[in-house]
Design a protein around this motif. Structure first.
Motif, PDB file in Angstrom:
ATOM      1  N   ILE A  17       0.844  -1.201   0.000  1.00 60.14           N
ATOM      2  CA  ILE A  17       0.000   0.000   0.000  1.00 60.14           C
ATOM      3  C   ILE A  17       0.876   1.246   0.000  1.00 60.14           C
ATOM      4  CG2 ILE A  17      -1.750   1.283   1.290  1.00 60.14           C
ATOM      5  CD1 ILE A  17      -2.661  -1.435   2.429  1.00 60.14           C
ATOM      6  N   VAL A  18       1.881   1.253   0.874  1.00 58.99           N
ATOM      7  CA  VAL A  18       2.804   2.393   0.946  1.00 58.99           C
ATOM      8  C   VAL A  18       3.538   2.555  -0.389  1.00 58.99           C
ATOM      9  CG1 VAL A  18       4.809   3.356   2.140  1.00 58.99           C
ATOM     10  CG2 VAL A  18       3.097   2.075   3.420  1.00 58.99           C
ATOM     11  N   ASP A  19       3.940   1.426  -0.969  1.00 56.48           N
ATOM     12  CA  ASP A  19       4.653   1.431  -2.240  1.00 56.48           C
ATOM     13  C   ASP A  19       3.841   2.134  -3.328  1.00 56.48           C
ATOM     14  OD1 ASP A  19       6.632   0.704  -4.170  1.00 56.48           O
ATOM     15  OD2 ASP A  19       5.425  -1.029  -4.739  1.00 56.48           O
ATOM     16  N   LEU A  20       2.576   1.774  -3.452  1.00 54.38           N
ATOM     17  CA  LEU A  20       1.725   2.389  -4.474  1.00 54.38           C
ATOM     18  C   LEU A  20       1.562   3.886  -4.226  1.00 54.38           C
ATOM     19  CD1 LEU A  20      -0.106   2.117  -6.936  1.00 54.38           C
ATOM     20  CD2 LEU A  20      -1.987   1.550  -5.367  1.00 54.38           C
ATOM     21  N   GLU A  21       1.402   4.275  -2.967  1.00 50.42           N
ATOM     22  CA  GLU A  21       1.225   5.705  -2.662  1.00 50.42           C
ATOM     23  C   GLU A  21       2.493   6.495  -2.968  1.00 50.42           C
ATOM     24  OE1 GLU A  21      -1.631   7.242  -1.895  1.00 50.42           O
ATOM     25  OE2 GLU A  21      -2.454   5.244  -2.294  1.00 50.42           O
ATOM     26  N   LEU A  22       3.655   5.937  -2.644  1.00 46.58           N
ATOM     27  CA  LEU A  22       4.913   6.625  -2.948  1.00 46.58           C
ATOM     28  C   LEU A  22       5.136   6.707  -4.456  1.00 46.58           C
ATOM     29  CD1 LEU A  22       7.363   5.253  -0.227  1.00 46.58           C
ATOM     30  CD2 LEU A  22       6.700   7.630  -0.575  1.00 46.58           C
ATOM     31  N   LEU A  23       4.798   5.639  -5.153  1.00 46.73           N
ATOM     32  CA  LEU A  23       4.944   5.628  -6.604  1.00 46.73           C
ATOM     33  C   LEU A  23       4.059   6.693  -7.236  1.00 46.73           C
ATOM     34  CD1 LEU A  23       6.185   4.252  -9.089  1.00 46.73           C
ATOM     35  CD2 LEU A  23       4.308   2.592  -9.006  1.00 46.73           C
ATOM     36  N   LYS A  24       2.823   6.788  -6.800  1.00 48.76           N
ATOM     37  CA  LYS A  24       1.905   7.806  -7.303  1.00 48.76           C
ATOM     38  C   LYS A  24       2.415   9.220  -6.982  1.00 48.76           C
ATOM     39  CE  LYS A  24      -2.438   6.937  -6.228  1.00 48.76           C
ATOM     40  NZ  LYS A  24      -3.575   6.405  -5.423  1.00 48.76           N
ATOM     41  N   HIS A  25       2.948   9.370  -5.765  1.00 50.56           N
ATOM     42  CA  HIS A  25       3.466  10.683  -5.353  1.00 50.56           C
ATOM     43  C   HIS A  25       4.647  11.106  -6.226  1.00 50.56           C
ATOM     44  CE1 HIS A  25       4.867  13.967  -2.799  1.00 50.56           C
ATOM     45  NE2 HIS A  25       6.063  13.395  -2.799  1.00 50.56           N
ATOM     46  N   LEU A  26       5.591  10.199  -6.438  1.00 50.87           N
ATOM     47  CA  LEU A  26       6.772  10.531  -7.232  1.00 50.87           C
ATOM     48  C   LEU A  26       6.407  10.776  -8.694  1.00 50.87           C
ATOM     49  CD1 LEU A  26       9.271   8.010  -5.622  1.00 50.87           C
ATOM     50  CD2 LEU A  26       9.401  10.495  -5.486  1.00 50.87           C
ATOM     51  N   ASN A  27       5.435  10.033  -9.172  1.00 47.03           N
ATOM     52  CA  ASN A  27       4.968  10.253 -10.540  1.00 47.03           C
ATOM     53  C   ASN A  27       4.361  11.638 -10.691  1.00 47.03           C
ATOM     54  OD1 ASN A  27       2.320   9.989 -12.460  1.00 47.03           O
ATOM     55  ND2 ASN A  27       4.060   8.865 -13.318  1.00 47.03           N
ATOM     56  N   SER A  28       3.570  12.028  -9.698  1.00 46.82           N
ATOM     57  CA  SER A  28       2.909  13.332  -9.742  1.00 46.82           C
ATOM     58  C   SER A  28       3.880  14.472  -9.488  1.00 46.82           C
ATOM     59  CB  SER A  28       1.780  13.368  -8.709  1.00 46.82           C
ATOM     60  OG  SER A  28       1.212  14.642  -8.607  1.00 46.82           O
ATOM     61  N   ARG A  29       4.800  14.263  -8.543  1.00 46.56           N
ATOM     62  CA  ARG A  29       5.683  15.345  -8.091  1.00 46.56           C
ATOM     63  C   ARG A  29       6.846  15.604  -9.038  1.00 46.56           C
ATOM     64  NH1 ARG A  29       6.749  17.423  -2.829  1.00 46.56           N
ATOM     65  NH2 ARG A  29       8.054  19.266  -3.123  1.00 46.56           N
ATOM     66  N   ILE A  30       7.502  14.536  -9.502  1.00 47.19           N
ATOM     67  CA  ILE A  30       8.692  14.732 -10.340  1.00 47.19           C
ATOM     68  C   ILE A  30       8.601  14.012 -11.691  1.00 47.19           C
ATOM     69  CG2 ILE A  30      10.162  15.089  -8.333  1.00 47.19           C
ATOM     70  CD1 ILE A  30      11.275  12.267  -8.734  1.00 47.19           C
ATOM     71  N   GLY A  31       7.432  13.450 -11.996  1.00 48.86           N
ATOM     72  CA  GLY A  31       7.269  12.784 -13.278  1.00 48.86           C
ATOM     73  C   GLY A  31       7.970  11.447 -13.387  1.00 48.86           C
ATOM     74  N   LEU A  32       8.264  10.797 -12.252  1.00 45.24           N
ATOM     75  CA  LEU A  32       8.962   9.513 -12.265  1.00 45.24           C
ATOM     76  C   LEU A  32       8.094   8.442 -12.929  1.00 45.24           C
ATOM     77  CD1 LEU A  32      11.095   7.948  -9.496  1.00 45.24           C
ATOM     78  CD2 LEU A  32       9.207   6.603 -10.421  1.00 45.24           C
ATOM     79  N   THR A  33       8.685   7.681 -13.838  1.00 49.39           N
ATOM     80  CA  THR A  33       7.954   6.632 -14.549  1.00 49.39           C
ATOM     81  C   THR A  33       8.628   5.268 -14.470  1.00 49.39           C
ATOM     82  OG1 THR A  33       9.108   7.134 -16.630  1.00 49.39           O
ATOM     83  CG2 THR A  33       7.012   8.288 -16.222  1.00 49.39           C
ATOM     84  N   ASP A  34       9.866   5.218 -13.978  1.00 46.59           N
ATOM     85  CA  ASP A  34      10.639   3.967 -13.982  1.00 46.59           C
ATOM     86  C   ASP A  34      10.543   3.253 -12.645  1.00 46.59           C
ATOM     87  OD1 ASP A  34      12.158   4.133 -16.672  1.00 46.59           O
ATOM     88  OD2 ASP A  34      12.461   6.104 -15.757  1.00 46.59           O
TER      89      ASP A  34
END
Length: 225
Positions: A17-34
């Protein structure tokens, strides 16, 4: 930063659950896709295929192996997380969609053989069944000669070539990450992943250097980031 790692103690649902939230946050905040995953390159390729087409049979093939082998990856929380990543991707523009980069040592040898065959490679099945990891790696490299097109194929051949020489798992993980960076597949883009706690430690443990510790000692862009 260039490398974000969330460390977990395998077997608990909450980190997913934490993993998905951090992934979504990084995608939104810095455009992380990898998504730098604790899966091998072929498993990562199959997960990407599911993200693209939503074929549940493809997802089941990856997770069924883990479930039958008793591996910690074979859990419903992880599988549901992959489905959630697909749902997220469907709402994102193409350039912001998340994809997997598998850098772990080969986990599912039957899946590797299926993948090589799908690329048009021919493997001696008797030699494969009789061989160990080193022998199978060399058979796969030979079968993929001139067929390893694309970033995933090249990363896989690099990993298999190392495995054929007896490279240990932690070295394989680091070197495959380094290859993804240096080859330009990942380059200087930031990457994120959920890993077992040992791999994310940044100092030696009982004389062994985890993945993250090797990154900090390297000349890669993430060594101090």
């Amino acid at each position: 930063n260039r490398l974000f790692l969330l460390a977990e103690s395998h077997g608990s649902a909450a980190p997913q659950i934490v993993d998905l939230e951090l992934l979504k946050h990084l995608n939104s905040r810095i455009g992380l896709t990898d998504y730098l995953a604790e899966v091998d390159p072929v498993q990562g390729d199959q997960l990407n295929s599911y993200l693209d087409n939503g074929d549940e049979a493809v997802l089941d093939r990856v997770f069924d192996y883990w479930a039958k082998s008793g591996a910690q990856w074979g859990n419903i929380a992880f599988e549901d997380k992959v489905r959630a990543i697909r749902s997220l991707n469907m709402k994102l523009p193409a350039e912001r969609r998340i994809h997997f980069i598998g850098i772990d040592a080969i986990q599912d040898w039957p899946l590797l053989r299926e993948w090589v065959t799908a690329q048009g490679g021919v493997i001696d099945l008797a030699a494969w069944d009789a061989g160990d990891a080193k022998a199978r790696s060399m058979l796969a490299v030979t079968a993929l000669k001139d067929r390893a097109s694309g970033a995933i194929g090249r990363r896989l051949v690099d990993l298999l070539t190392r495995t054929a020489t007896g490279t240990d798992r932690e070295t394989a993980i680091f070197e495959t990450y380094a290859y993804a960076v240096r080859s330009g597949e990942l380059g200087k883009r930031p990457a994120y992943g959920l890993w077992g706690m040992f791999h994310a430690l940044q100092a030696p443990v009982n004389g062994t250097s985890p993945f993250a510790a090797r990154v900090t000692r390297s000349d890669l862009p993430a060594h101090n980031r």
